[in-house]
Design a protein around this motif. Structure first.
Motif: not given
Length: 86
Positions: A67-86
């Motif tokens: 979740a941290s890496e997703r937010a840092a890389t793609w930003g908060p608007d990037y879709p959250i996949l099933k099973g991932e934390l917001p």
């Protein structure tokens, strides 16, 4: 790192992986990140955590890092996949 050092690190990691309980090995195999195993192996061998508890901990750490890496890389608007934390 030269080739021989890389090989030694790989062999050491595989040896640690083999010593972990099956639930933890499954959690590591399904993780998104390549985790250092030394601390988890130490906790397991010292009896500080159960096999199931270790697997749950590995999954939780991996989800938080994802979740941290997703937010840092793609930003908060990037879709959250099933099973991932917001």
């Amino acid at each position: 790192m030269n080739n021989s050092q890389g090989h030694a690190l790989e062999v050491g990691t595989l040896a640690m992986f083999d010593r972990l309980p099956t639930p933890a090995r499954r959690a590591i195999a399904g993780a998104r990140f390549d985790w250092a195993l030394g601390e988890w192996l130490s906790d397991w061998t010292a009896g500080k955590i159960s096999a199931r508890g270790l697997a749950v901990k590995i999954q939780a750490v991996d989800k938080v890092a994802s979740a941290s890496e997703r937010a840092a890389t793609w930003g908060p608007d990037y879709p959250i996949l099933k099973g991932e934390l917001p």
